[in-house]
Design an enzyme around this catalytic site. Structure first.
Site, PDB file in Angstrom:
ATOM      1  CE  LYS A  12      -1.488   1.568   4.090  1.00  0.00           C
ATOM      2  NZ  LYS A  12      -1.232   2.958   4.536  1.00  0.00           N
ATOM      3  CG  ASN A  13       2.428   2.693   3.511  1.00  0.00           C
ATOM      4  OD1 ASN A  13       1.277   3.065   3.273  1.00  0.00           O
ATOM      5  ND2 ASN A  13       2.874   2.460   4.736  1.00  0.00           N
ATOM      6  CB  CYS A  47      -3.214  11.676  12.733  1.00  0.00           C
ATOM      7  SG  CYS A  47      -2.929   9.977  12.291  1.00  0.00           S
ATOM      8  NE  ARG A  94       1.015  10.152  10.088  1.00  0.00           N
ATOM      9  CZ  ARG A  94       0.469   9.267   9.271  1.00  0.00           C
ATOM     10  NH1 ARG A  94      -0.707   8.775   9.521  1.00  0.00           N
ATOM     11  NH2 ARG A  94       1.123   8.887   8.204  1.00  0.00           N
ATOM     12  CG  ASP A  96       3.634   1.447   9.460  1.00  0.00           C
ATOM     13  OD1 ASP A  96       3.311   2.315  10.280  1.00  0.00           O
ATOM     14  OD2 ASP A  96       3.813   1.694   8.249  1.00  0.00           O
ATOM     15  NE  ARG A 105      -6.861   4.658   6.199  1.00  0.00           N
ATOM     16  CZ  ARG A 105      -6.185   5.674   6.706  1.00  0.00           C
ATOM     17  NH1 ARG A 105      -6.418   6.030   7.945  1.00  0.00           N
ATOM     18  NH2 ARG A 105      -5.299   6.309   5.999  1.00  0.00           N
TER      19      ARG A 105
END
Ligand code: EPZ
Length: 418
Positions: free
Chosen positions: A22-23, A116, A121, A306, A398
């Site tokens: 995803k990133n 967030c 962020r 993460d 997500r």
């Protein structure tokens, strides 16, 4: 809102395949804005953040055709160089269009992200970098407006802290700037390297991606390209921890083992058997007993923030005390209280979580607060006694592609209820 109902106690066993990152896919999609020629991206994960980015690109003027995991993008013209608040507030990575838009059309209007769940962020470093490249920046009504009507010019940009999307955003801005740009203290994440490879295929001149100094020689125009996104290292790491916490035996296929090196070292120290049956696979076998191992999150190649939440779930089952230190985000322990509701012994002290184990976890009603916190709760639920109901699983949608289907195929008792 969907929920997951999980009955714990079954070891994960078999083979599980990894989707595209995803990133990595998010900046690659934004990168397609840099050219008026078609760009084909393969192995795009079908997750909600990608759909959000797709909507944003279409509003900006891109034609996007998605067939399974292959996306064809064509931005003949930038129609509206803007990322509105409605999209940025749901996905911060929307700010990745800032650099490409200023570089291609000399103008961008991007909403400032608000608060967030995991920390403040800000995007001040993206803005600072664009200023160095000659853009003039104004802020009003919650938006950043960047203008460079005569184009950007190369500069030396010294990041005062390492930022992943900041590095990507400025790399994309610099590829069309006049002259040389040097990014110092750049992020070294595999996603940065993947983006540099895509940009190079489009005709950009970039050296040093994957190191802390990236040199870019601006070119006048970029062309079309075809590129395959790298495997998702966070998904691979999540499943590796899943095998360890359920005392299972999982072969994770289609991954890049060197991208999860820091996690593998911790798992091995904790007593988990991790081997590499092939160049793109990892076999993770639980060893019955786990030892506590301290961990500090760091930028790549250190232990990924993460994976911190998932690692914390694992340490609730390890013998001894593990000190987990979060250095990247200031508020990324929201999962700890939910794990405590399931029976974990965790004390928070500023940047540190002190986890004492092993403690028996029992199923409970819990709430997912962000993407990786949700993954941590899924892993805890897979080993807990009885049934866990996880609310707000839209967070997990997500960033994890069909997680319940993938886990069910390797033995998990997990179902989604609407
Ligand atoms: C990327 O976010 C990832 N997102 C995050 O993934 C990941 O957690 C993070 O990098 C760290 O690895 C994407 O790649 C789309 P940063 P990013 O800029 O780039 C501070 C997930 O779960 N900072 O590297 O937004 C910032 O507050 C997620 O998939 C500034 O101060 O993170 C943080 O403390 C969530 N000013 C630190 O730097 C800035 O201008 C690192 O953030 C930018 C960042």
């Amino acid at each position: 809102m969907d929920k997951f109902v999980i009955t714990g106690g079954t070891p994960l066993q078999g083979e599980i395949a990894i989707s595209g990152s995803k990133n990595s896919a998010l900046p690659a999609l934004a990168g397609a804005l840099l050219t008026d020629k078609p760009v084909t991206l393969k192995r795009i994960p079908r997750v909600r953040d990608i759909r959000t980015m797709q909507r944003l690109l279409v509003d900006i003027g891109a034609k996007v055709e998605a067939q399974g995991e292959t996306f064809q993008l064509h931005t003949a013209r930038i129609v509206c160089p803007e990322a509105p608040y409605e999209l940025v507030k749901t996905m911060r990575a929307s700010s990745l269009v800032l650099g490409p838009l200023v570089a291609r059309s000399g103008r961008a209007r991007v909403s400032l992200p608000g608060g967030c769940a995991i920390g403040s962020r800000p995007i001040n470093l993206h803005i600072f970098g664009l200023e160095q490249l000659g853009a003039s920046i104004h802020q009003s009504h919650g938006y950043i407006e960047a203008e460079a009507p005569d184009g950007l010019r190369g500069a030396v940009i010294d990041f005062d802290r390492i930022t992943v999307t900041g590095t990507e955003d400025l790399m994309m801005a610099a590829v069309l700037a006049k002259g040389e740009t040097i990014l110092r203290n750049a992020a070294r994440e595999p996603e940065v390297v993947d983006l540099a490879e895509l940009l190079a295929r489009m005709g950009a001149q970039i050296e040093g991606a994957g190191t802390s100094t990236i040199r870019i020689q601006g070119v006048e125009l970029l062309g079309g390209a075809e590129h395959t996104i790298i495997p998702d290292r966070i998904e691979a790491g999540t499943f590796a921890i899943g095998a360890a916490i359920t005392n299972g035996d999982l072969t994770i296929t289609g991954c890049q083992p060197d991208h999860v090196g820091a996690l593998v070292s911790k798992l091995q120290l904790a007593g988990v058997d991790v081997t590499q049956p092939g160049p793109n696979s990892l076999r993770v076998r639980g060893a019955g007993r786990l030892r506590s191992v301290d961990m500090t999150t760091e930028e790549y190649p250190g232990f990924a923030t993460d994976l911190q939440a998932q690692y914390m779930a694992l340490m609730t089952q390890a013998e001894g005390i593990a000190i987990i230190t979060e250095t990247i985000f200031e508020n990324r322990f929201m999962h700890a209280q939910e794990l405590v509701r399931m029976g974990a012994n965790i004390r928070l002290d500023g940047k540190q979580a002190i986890v004492a184990g092993p403690r028996e976890l029992t199923g409970a009603g819990v709430i997912a607060s962000d993407l990786r916190a949700s993954a941590s709760l899924v892993l805890a639920a897979l080993m807990a006694r009885g049934e866990t109901v996880i609310d707000r699983v839209y967070h997990i949608d997500r960033g994890y592609e069909k997680i319940e289907a993938k886990l069910a195929r390797v033995g998990a008792k997990i179902r989604r209820v609407e």
